[in-house]
Write an enzyme that holds these catalytic residues in place. Sequence first.
Site, mmCIF file in Angstrom:
data_model
loop_
_atom_site.group_PDB
_atom_site.id
_atom_site.type_symbol
_atom_site.label_atom_id
_atom_site.label_comp_id
_atom_site.label_asym_id
_atom_site.label_seq_id
_atom_site.Cartn_x
_atom_site.Cartn_y
_atom_site.Cartn_z
ATOM 1 N N TYR A 146 0.836 -1.204 0.000
ATOM 2 C CA TYR A 146 0.000 0.000 0.000
ATOM 3 C C TYR A 146 0.871 1.255 0.000
ATOM 4 C CZ TYR A 146 -3.342 3.499 1.694
ATOM 5 O OH TYR A 146 -4.122 4.620 1.832
ATOM 6 N N LYS A 150 1.192 4.251 -2.915
ATOM 7 C CA LYS A 150 0.935 5.659 -2.655
ATOM 8 C C LYS A 150 2.184 6.517 -2.872
ATOM 9 C CE LYS A 150 -3.448 5.595 -1.583
ATOM 10 N NZ LYS A 150 -4.442 6.295 -2.443
#
Length: 244
Positions: A146, A150
Amino acid sequence: MSKIIAITGAGVGLGRALARRFASEGETVVLLGRTASKVAAAAAEIGERASGIGCDVGNPESVRAAFTQIAERHAHIDVLINNAAIFEPFQVVNATDEQILGTITTNLAGPMLCARSAIPLMSAGGLIINVSSESVGLPFPHLSVYQSSKAGLERFSESLRAELEDSGIRVTNVRAGQMFEEGKEWNVNRDDAIAFHQAALKAGLNLGERPISSFESVTDIFRALLDLPADLQAAAINLHARKA
């Protein structure tokens, strides 16, 4: 004049809160989401200034089809908010193919695909907002995929900003902190959630004590970005929740 605003991941959470806010202020919002019935329901609840279109941002054909529908309804797009994301804590060693590829495809490739389709419908004064995460700069465990997605999104924002400079289209990266809304449940395997909380505590992050902001509060920043004077640009905004 009413702005045409396309928001991904708008069936729930921040995306839906943004759609509600902007529609209530006279803007026209297009809610995009993987589950067509969910965005349709959200749009119906918001009212006549909202419409919903099913769109899996990680699927190129789905993105093309969605933006073709937008172009059929609207002559242009003023704002694209790349909000759709998969947030799921797991350790890489235990990760499934779907967890890794789904996270990267939705969180990183998705904004790229949506930007590619939206840019031809935008003109000078247009705005693309990419929603990142405070986890990029914090030692959160079990979020390596994740966080990587990002961090890549933030790098994409910087590069796209330079690429679009001459066109007059602005690009802003919003790094957001923890948010909540009443009734929203975190759909994560219980064992994974417990392991995440325990590992975070070991890393010095007590998730139970960290402040959490509401989606409604966060929409204020997006409103401010939409209202920036033409001679200003906000390259990056960092938001962190605080105890009121």
